[in-house]
Scaffold this motif. Structure first.
Motif, PDB file in Angstrom:
ATOM      1  N   VAL A 140       0.844  -1.198   0.000  1.00  0.00           N
ATOM      2  CA  VAL A 140       0.000   0.000   0.000  1.00  0.00           C
ATOM      3  C   VAL A 140       0.880   1.248   0.000  1.00  0.00           C
ATOM      4  N   PRO A 141       0.346   2.416  -0.411  1.00  0.00           N
ATOM      5  CA  PRO A 141       1.153   3.640  -0.382  1.00  0.00           C
ATOM      6  C   PRO A 141       1.543   4.034   1.040  1.00  0.00           C
ATOM      7  N   VAL A 142       2.807   4.399   1.179  1.00  0.00           N
ATOM      8  CA  VAL A 142       3.354   4.748   2.496  1.00  0.00           C
ATOM      9  C   VAL A 142       4.111   6.066   2.395  1.00  0.00           C
ATOM     10  N   LEU A 143       3.792   6.978   3.296  1.00  0.00           N
ATOM     11  CA  LEU A 143       4.542   8.219   3.419  1.00  0.00           C
ATOM     12  C   LEU A 143       5.361   8.160   4.700  1.00  0.00           C
ATOM     13  N   VAL A 144       6.663   8.386   4.573  1.00  0.00           N
ATOM     14  CA  VAL A 144       7.548   8.441   5.737  1.00  0.00           C
ATOM     15  C   VAL A 144       8.101   9.864   5.838  1.00  0.00           C
ATOM     16  N   VAL A 145       7.814  10.528   6.939  1.00  0.00           N
ATOM     17  CA  VAL A 145       8.280  11.895   7.167  1.00  0.00           C
ATOM     18  C   VAL A 145       9.296  11.860   8.302  1.00  0.00           C
ATOM     19  N   VAL A 146      10.442  12.498   8.091  1.00  0.00           N
ATOM     20  CA  VAL A 146      11.486  12.472   9.117  1.00  0.00           C
ATOM     21  C   VAL A 146      12.184  13.820   9.189  1.00  0.00           C
ATOM     22  N   GLY A 147      12.500  14.252  10.405  1.00  0.00           N
ATOM     23  CA  GLY A 147      13.303  15.450  10.586  1.00  0.00           C
ATOM     24  C   GLY A 147      14.760  15.144  10.276  1.00  0.00           C
ATOM     25  N   ASP A 148      15.459  16.070   9.651  1.00  0.00           N
ATOM     26  CA  ASP A 148      16.852  15.804   9.273  1.00  0.00           C
ATOM     27  C   ASP A 148      17.794  15.772  10.466  1.00  0.00           C
ATOM     28  N   ASP A 149      17.292  16.134  11.660  1.00  0.00           N
ATOM     29  CA  ASP A 149      18.124  16.145  12.858  1.00  0.00           C
ATOM     30  C   ASP A 149      17.437  15.379  13.989  1.00  0.00           C
ATOM     31  N   ASP A 150      16.849  14.247  13.635  1.00  0.00           N
ATOM     32  CA  ASP A 150      16.167  13.407  14.626  1.00  0.00           C
ATOM     33  C   ASP A 150      17.187  12.442  15.222  1.00  0.00           C
ATOM     34  N   PHE A 151      17.437  12.549  16.529  1.00  0.00           N
ATOM     35  CA  PHE A 151      18.446  11.691  17.144  1.00  0.00           C
ATOM     36  C   PHE A 151      17.874  10.352  17.595  1.00  0.00           C
ATOM     37  N   ILE A 152      16.595  10.310  17.918  1.00  0.00           N
ATOM     38  CA  ILE A 152      16.015   9.096  18.495  1.00  0.00           C
ATOM     39  C   ILE A 152      15.581   8.094  17.424  1.00  0.00           C
ATOM     40  N   CYS A 153      15.177   8.610  16.260  1.00  0.00           N
ATOM     41  CA  CYS A 153      14.841   7.757  15.111  1.00  0.00           C
ATOM     42  C   CYS A 153      15.563   8.334  13.891  1.00  0.00           C
ATOM     43  N   PRO A 154      16.865   8.169  13.819  1.00  0.00           N
ATOM     44  CA  PRO A 154      17.668   8.859  12.808  1.00  0.00           C
ATOM     45  C   PRO A 154      17.295   8.496  11.371  1.00  0.00           C
ATOM     46  N   LYS A 155      17.419   9.479  10.498  1.00  0.00           N
ATOM     47  CA  LYS A 155      17.058   9.323   9.089  1.00  0.00           C
ATOM     48  C   LYS A 155      17.817   8.169   8.420  1.00  0.00           C
ATOM     49  N   THR A 156      19.132   8.146   8.581  1.00  0.00           N
ATOM     50  CA  THR A 156      19.952   7.174   7.857  1.00  0.00           C
ATOM     51  C   THR A 156      19.631   5.735   8.242  1.00  0.00           C
ATOM     52  N   SER A 157      19.492   5.475   9.528  1.00  0.00           N
ATOM     53  CA  SER A 157      19.285   4.098   9.975  1.00  0.00           C
ATOM     54  C   SER A 157      17.817   3.683  10.022  1.00  0.00           C
ATOM     55  N   ASP A 176      15.928  21.159   9.252  1.00  0.00           N
ATOM     56  CA  ASP A 176      16.040  21.843  10.547  1.00  0.00           C
ATOM     57  C   ASP A 176      14.924  21.416  11.502  1.00  0.00           C
ATOM     58  N   ALA A 177      14.729  20.117  11.593  1.00  0.00           N
ATOM     59  CA  ALA A 177      13.702  19.576  12.481  1.00  0.00           C
ATOM     60  C   ALA A 177      14.225  18.311  13.152  1.00  0.00           C
ATOM     61  N   GLY A 178      13.766  18.081  14.364  1.00  0.00           N
ATOM     62  CA  GLY A 178      14.123  16.875  15.081  1.00  0.00           C
ATOM     63  C   GLY A 178      12.994  15.863  15.016  1.00  0.00           C
ATOM     64  N   HIS A 179      12.611  15.355  16.183  1.00  0.00           N
ATOM     65  CA  HIS A 179      11.630  14.269  16.269  1.00  0.00           C
ATOM     66  C   HIS A 179      10.190  14.764  16.171  1.00  0.00           C
ATOM     67  N   MET A 180       9.995  16.085  16.234  1.00  0.00           N
ATOM     68  CA  MET A 180       8.650  16.668  16.173  1.00  0.00           C
ATOM     69  C   MET A 180       8.577  17.671  15.018  1.00  0.00           C
ATOM     70  N   PRO A 181       8.697  17.240  13.768  1.00  0.00           N
ATOM     71  CA  PRO A 181       8.787  18.190  12.651  1.00  0.00           C
ATOM     72  C   PRO A 181       7.552  19.047  12.449  1.00  0.00           C
ATOM     73  N   TRP A 182       6.386  18.559  12.821  1.00  0.00           N
ATOM     74  CA  TRP A 182       5.169  19.360  12.661  1.00  0.00           C
ATOM     75  C   TRP A 182       5.136  20.547  13.622  1.00  0.00           C
ATOM     76  N   ILE A 183       5.941  20.480  14.687  1.00  0.00           N
ATOM     77  CA  ILE A 183       6.017  21.585  15.639  1.00  0.00           C
ATOM     78  C   ILE A 183       7.132  22.557  15.241  1.00  0.00           C
TER      79      ILE A 183
END
Length: 202
Positions: A140-157, A176-183
């Motif tokens: 099914v279609p999946v959208l994954v949104v990630v902050g480029d500076d998320d330490f707890i769920c890092p983009k690369t891994s 310029d967002a961490g784990h709460m990009p919508w904020i």
């Protein structure tokens, strides 16, 4: 979760999950892909393997000046058994690229958390199964949104590998967002989500 879908008499559902809530929706998806219309995962985690732990530890150490006690706790240098409520209060600034923006979430600092619920979660080994190898079951279609500076769920891994393993997936990186990009970056976050939703004709 599927019992809730049945109870609500929904043949198929859309799911959204954040962080370990992302783990929950991906776990559901690999077992019930046929019961989904699609899903959105915000800064999700689907496995804590050696690549994740290496990236997590590196990012954690880089944030030491903001929460030294919490960094030592996560690195095993401080063996104090802190209650979950204190852990979250110590660590909440780390979830933001701009740590001053933690004030935009006052409820996260003042919320009363259940230690019993946390202890049960740990005892259940929630999130211990690595889902990466099963993600190709999701069509099914999946959208994954990630902050480029998320330490707890890092983009690369996490986000990069998730989308690599799901053919019908889209990764959106919020700058310029961490784990709460919508904020931290609401304009970019919502415009990107709306663009994807429109492609799904929603």
């Amino acid at each position: 979760m599927d019992s809730l879908r049945v109870y609500l008499n929904q043949p198929k559902v859309w799911l959204l999950g954040h962080s370990d809530g992302g783990y929950q929706v991906f776990y559901y998806a690999v077992h019930h892909n046929d019961k989904l219309n699609g899903m959105i995962a915000l800064d999700p985690r689907v496995g804590s393997d050696s690549l994740y732990m290496a990236e997590f530890m590196k990012d954690l150490e880089a944030r030491r000046r903001f929460a030294p006690k919490l960094v030592d706790y996560f690195l095993g240098r401080d063996t104090t058994k802190y209650p979950i409520e204190e852990i979250m209060k110590m660590g909440m600034p780390l979830y933001f690229h701009d740590t001053s923006k933690v004030t935009l979430m006052p409820h996260s600092i003042n919320t009363v958390l259940s230690q019993k619920a946390w202890d049960y979660t740990i005892a259940s080994n929630f999130g211990s199964e690595n889902l990466f190898s099963q993600l190709n079951k999701i069509s099914v279609p999946v959208l994954v949104v990630v902050g480029d500076d998320d330490f707890i769920c890092p983009k690369t891994s996490q986000a990069d590998r998730i989308t690599k393993n799901i053919l019908n997936s889209t990764e959106v990186v919020i700058k310029d967002a961490g784990h709460m990009p919508w904020i931290e970056q609401p304009e970019q976050f919502f415009s990107e989500c709306e663009r994807w939703l429109q492609k799904q004709k929603l």
